[in-house]
Design a protein around this motif. Structure first.
Motif, PDB file in Angstrom:
ATOM      1  N   LEU A  66     -14.655  30.274 -52.725  1.00  0.00           N
ATOM      2  CA  LEU A  66     -14.449  29.435 -53.380  1.00  0.00           C
ATOM      3  C   LEU A  66     -12.969  28.364 -51.580  1.00  0.00           C
ATOM      4  O   LEU A  66     -12.968  27.492 -51.273  1.00  0.00           O
ATOM      5  CB  LEU A  66     -13.169  29.399 -54.125  1.00  0.00           C
ATOM      6  CG  LEU A  66     -12.693  27.779 -55.056  1.00  0.00           C
ATOM      7  CD1 LEU A  66     -14.070  27.310 -55.511  1.00  0.00           C
ATOM      8  CD2 LEU A  66     -12.003  28.677 -56.180  1.00  0.00           C
ATOM      9  N   ILE A  67     -12.559  29.789 -51.407  1.00  0.00           N
ATOM     10  CA  ILE A  67     -11.828  29.404 -49.831  1.00  0.00           C
ATOM     11  C   ILE A  67     -12.468  29.454 -48.793  1.00  0.00           C
ATOM     12  O   ILE A  67     -12.204  28.544 -48.293  1.00  0.00           O
ATOM     13  CB  ILE A  67     -11.332  31.158 -49.283  1.00  0.00           C
ATOM     14  CG1 ILE A  67      -9.807  30.758 -51.035  1.00  0.00           C
ATOM     15  CG2 ILE A  67      -9.958  30.307 -48.606  1.00  0.00           C
ATOM     16  CD1 ILE A  67      -9.247  32.792 -50.842  1.00  0.00           C
ATOM     17  N   VAL A  68     -13.334  29.950 -48.468  1.00  0.00           N
ATOM     18  CA  VAL A  68     -14.144  29.215 -47.585  1.00  0.00           C
ATOM     19  C   VAL A  68     -15.093  27.439 -47.668  1.00  0.00           C
ATOM     20  O   VAL A  68     -14.809  27.120 -47.065  1.00  0.00           O
ATOM     21  CB  VAL A  68     -15.176  30.507 -47.058  1.00  0.00           C
ATOM     22  CG1 VAL A  68     -16.300  29.571 -46.252  1.00  0.00           C
ATOM     23  CG2 VAL A  68     -14.682  31.311 -46.753  1.00  0.00           C
ATOM     24  N   ALA A 103      -9.582  24.916 -44.366  1.00  0.00           N
ATOM     25  CA  ALA A 103      -9.070  23.783 -43.466  1.00  0.00           C
ATOM     26  C   ALA A 103      -8.072  22.981 -44.721  1.00  0.00           C
ATOM     27  O   ALA A 103      -7.666  22.255 -43.985  1.00  0.00           O
ATOM     28  CB  ALA A 103      -9.379  23.418 -42.736  1.00  0.00           C
ATOM     29  N   SER A 104      -8.066  23.813 -45.565  1.00  0.00           N
ATOM     30  CA  SER A 104      -7.177  22.732 -47.095  1.00  0.00           C
ATOM     31  C   SER A 104      -6.510  23.229 -46.963  1.00  0.00           C
ATOM     32  O   SER A 104      -5.585  24.325 -46.724  1.00  0.00           O
ATOM     33  CB  SER A 104      -7.895  21.667 -47.476  1.00  0.00           C
ATOM     34  OG  SER A 104      -8.222  23.123 -48.703  1.00  0.00           O
ATOM     35  N   ALA A 105      -5.535  21.952 -47.854  1.00  0.00           N
ATOM     36  CA  ALA A 105      -3.993  22.672 -48.635  1.00  0.00           C
ATOM     37  C   ALA A 105      -4.359  24.248 -49.811  1.00  0.00           C
ATOM     38  O   ALA A 105      -3.444  24.837 -49.850  1.00  0.00           O
ATOM     39  CB  ALA A 105      -3.308  21.627 -49.295  1.00  0.00           C
ATOM     40  N   PHE A 106      -5.697  23.751 -50.541  1.00  0.00           N
ATOM     41  CA  PHE A 106      -6.003  24.958 -51.073  1.00  0.00           C
ATOM     42  C   PHE A 106      -5.884  26.645 -50.685  1.00  0.00           C
ATOM     43  O   PHE A 106      -5.943  26.793 -51.456  1.00  0.00           O
ATOM     44  CB  PHE A 106      -7.267  24.706 -51.858  1.00  0.00           C
ATOM     45  CG  PHE A 106      -8.103  25.218 -52.667  1.00  0.00           C
ATOM     46  CD1 PHE A 106      -7.651  26.022 -53.794  1.00  0.00           C
ATOM     47  CD2 PHE A 106      -9.518  26.517 -52.391  1.00  0.00           C
ATOM     48  CE1 PHE A 106      -7.760  26.973 -54.977  1.00  0.00           C
ATOM     49  CE2 PHE A 106      -9.391  27.364 -52.763  1.00  0.00           C
ATOM     50  CZ  PHE A 106      -8.802  27.858 -54.722  1.00  0.00           C
ATOM     51  N   GLU A 107      -6.959  26.326 -49.449  1.00  0.00           N
ATOM     52  CA  GLU A 107      -6.510  27.613 -48.470  1.00  0.00           C
ATOM     53  C   GLU A 107      -5.451  28.029 -48.042  1.00  0.00           C
ATOM     54  O   GLU A 107      -4.634  29.119 -48.028  1.00  0.00           O
ATOM     55  CB  GLU A 107      -7.905  27.311 -46.839  1.00  0.00           C
ATOM     56  CG  GLU A 107      -7.718  28.655 -45.781  1.00  0.00           C
ATOM     57  CD  GLU A 107      -8.352  28.698 -44.998  1.00  0.00           C
ATOM     58  OE1 GLU A 107      -8.291  27.775 -44.821  1.00  0.00           O
ATOM     59  OE2 GLU A 107      -8.938  29.476 -44.525  1.00  0.00           O
ATOM     60  N   MET A 129      -4.445  32.066 -49.836  1.00  0.00           N
ATOM     61  CA  MET A 129      -4.141  32.399 -48.806  1.00  0.00           C
ATOM     62  C   MET A 129      -2.516  33.295 -48.529  1.00  0.00           C
ATOM     63  O   MET A 129      -2.254  34.138 -49.148  1.00  0.00           O
ATOM     64  CB  MET A 129      -4.311  32.570 -47.148  1.00  0.00           C
ATOM     65  CG  MET A 129      -5.805  32.121 -47.405  1.00  0.00           C
ATOM     66  SD  MET A 129      -6.747  33.378 -47.400  1.00  0.00           S
ATOM     67  CE  MET A 129      -6.201  34.714 -47.074  1.00  0.00           C
ATOM     68  N   THR A 130      -1.610  32.705 -49.339  1.00  0.00           N
ATOM     69  CA  THR A 130      -0.590  32.364 -49.382  1.00  0.00           C
ATOM     70  C   THR A 130      -0.432  33.304 -50.886  1.00  0.00           C
ATOM     71  O   THR A 130       0.510  34.654 -50.716  1.00  0.00           O
ATOM     72  CB  THR A 130       0.607  31.380 -49.550  1.00  0.00           C
ATOM     73  OG1 THR A 130       0.638  30.926 -48.270  1.00  0.00           O
ATOM     74  CG2 THR A 130       2.079  31.896 -49.893  1.00  0.00           C
ATOM     75  N   PHE A 131      -1.638  33.209 -51.654  1.00  0.00           N
ATOM     76  CA  PHE A 131      -1.231  33.561 -53.561  1.00  0.00           C
ATOM     77  C   PHE A 131      -1.569  35.531 -52.815  1.00  0.00           C
ATOM     78  O   PHE A 131      -1.184  36.299 -53.572  1.00  0.00           O
ATOM     79  CB  PHE A 131      -2.134  33.558 -53.812  1.00  0.00           C
ATOM     80  CG  PHE A 131      -1.861  33.860 -55.600  1.00  0.00           C
ATOM     81  CD1 PHE A 131      -1.441  34.062 -56.231  1.00  0.00           C
ATOM     82  CD2 PHE A 131      -3.989  34.695 -55.397  1.00  0.00           C
ATOM     83  CE1 PHE A 131      -1.218  34.170 -57.745  1.00  0.00           C
ATOM     84  CE2 PHE A 131      -4.367  34.950 -56.784  1.00  0.00           C
ATOM     85  CZ  PHE A 131      -2.329  34.991 -57.184  1.00  0.00           C
ATOM     86  N   CYS A 132      -2.678  35.395 -51.911  1.00  0.00           N
ATOM     87  CA  CYS A 132      -3.440  36.411 -51.873  1.00  0.00           C
ATOM     88  C   CYS A 132      -2.259  37.561 -51.043  1.00  0.00           C
ATOM     89  O   CYS A 132      -2.084  38.652 -51.416  1.00  0.00           O
ATOM     90  CB  CYS A 132      -4.690  36.844 -50.794  1.00  0.00           C
ATOM     91  SG  CYS A 132      -5.615  36.214 -52.137  1.00  0.00           S
ATOM     92  N   VAL A 133      -1.505  37.046 -49.846  1.00  0.00           N
ATOM     93  CA  VAL A 133      -0.317  38.148 -49.960  1.00  0.00           C
ATOM     94  C   VAL A 133       0.243  38.353 -50.468  1.00  0.00           C
ATOM     95  O   VAL A 133       0.953  39.565 -49.820  1.00  0.00           O
ATOM     96  CB  VAL A 133      -0.395  37.013 -47.884  1.00  0.00           C
ATOM     97  CG1 VAL A 133       1.214  37.622 -47.912  1.00  0.00           C
ATOM     98  CG2 VAL A 133      -1.226  37.272 -47.011  1.00  0.00           C
TER      99      VAL A 133
END
Length: 325
Positions: free
Chosen positions: A134-136, A140-144, A148-152
């Protein structure tokens, strides 16, 4: 393939012998038989005679590697190493320092470990791969950026925090599940739901980041650009091109953790009171029970070698270009 498996099995023999020797040497560099006896008997009100009796009853009154009092082959066989560790090579686990059969304990305790680890493993892999795709898809969007911030953030929090938080809210405050314990059969489900959910959530950060990097590398390949030029939809590219071609690195990371499914989770089983092999190993370390520790280390090594072999075999299944030779 059969010849390859036989060759890998033969390679495993010196590895297992080396693991056996290192485990034995490291354990007795830290713990002496006298210290083991004191832990088992208690530090207070014990005499040297009590310690000597404990060592004699369990075979720890002999030299570690070489018995200079004996002659011939007995110099090597009448030692703690030969009697305690060599038999592991034929999967004879022997008895623990408390006199229990280690083989029977492993058989009884592997089922709670598998009941906890297999659902956590399967659901975790499915969630991580779907989230990474889903991220891929929305690169290059606000969702990504948000994902990624959520994952970190998830990756930065200790698993102990998830466990304590889950026990406080879901078990203590809302009484949805038991806080700890384990029952056999269908009743085990209500004891396993919370640790499985926590295990899946705790793995999202690292798993998703790993799979995202694999899929992004594939997304920049020529065959993906060709598929897009032919008008293929993004979903078709994700599931028909990216996912199959990313399976080899995914399999490498997935099959390698199979031994952990059997050996259990030290953290989860200890906090939730699940009588699996993880808590079994932890209790043995605390009690300085060398018989159990060496058995679990040896078993883990065997399973790890089997996991590597399965990884190689799985490569041939997902990519016909890979040949075992």
């Amino acid at each position: 393939m059969f010849a390859y498996i036989i060759r890998r099995a033969l390679y495993a023999i010196p590895i297992l012998i080396g693991v056996n020797i290192l485990t034995f040497a490291l354990f007795f560099m830290v713990n002496t038989p006298d210290q083991m006896a004191r832990v088992q008997l208690g530090d207070k009100h014990i005499s040297q005679q009590d310690i000597d009796n404990w060592k004699a009853q369990r075979g720890y009154d002999k030299p570690l590697f070489i018995n200079s009092d004996e002659n011939g082959l007995s110099t090597l066989t009448d030692t703690i190493f030969f009697e305690k560790s060599v038999k592991l090579l034929v999967f004879e686990f022997g008895k623990s320092d408390e006199g229990r059969s280690i083989g029977e304990d492993i058989h009884d305790r592997m089922w709670p470990s598998l009941a906890l680890q297999i659902p956590t493993f399967i659901v975790g892999i499915w969630v991580n791969i779907c989230f990474a795709l889903l991220i891929v898809m929305f690169r290059a969007s606000a969702f990504e950026l948000s994902a990624m911030t959520f994952c970190v953030a998830l990756l930065s929090i200790s698993p102990v925090f998830y466990i304590l938080g889950g026990q406080f809210f879901f078990a203590k405050q809302w009484s949805l599940v038991p806080i700890s314990g384990y029952l056999e059969g269908v009743d085990a489900l209500r004891f396993l739901v919370l640790p499985i959910i926590i295990g899946v959530i705790a793995g999202i950060g690292s798993g998703t980041r790993l799979y995202r990097s694999i899929f992004i590398e594939e997304a920049n390949s020529d065959y993906v650009r060709t598929a897009r030029a032919k008008g293929a939809s993004e979903l078709s590219i994700l599931f028909k091109h990216l996912l199959p071609n990313g399976m080899i690195p995914i399999l490498t990371s997935v099959v390698i953790v199979i031994p952990q499914l059997f050996l259990g989770s030290l953290l989860m089983e200890s906090f939730f009171g699940i009588p699996g092999l993880g808590s079994y190993t932890l209790d043995a370390i605390q009690a300085q029970d060398f018989a159990i520790v060496r058995s679990m280390v040896f078993l883990g090594s065997v399973l790890y070698i089997i996991g590597l072999l399965l990884t190689d075999i799985s490569y041939t299944l997902v990519d016909p270009r890979v040949k075992l030779s």
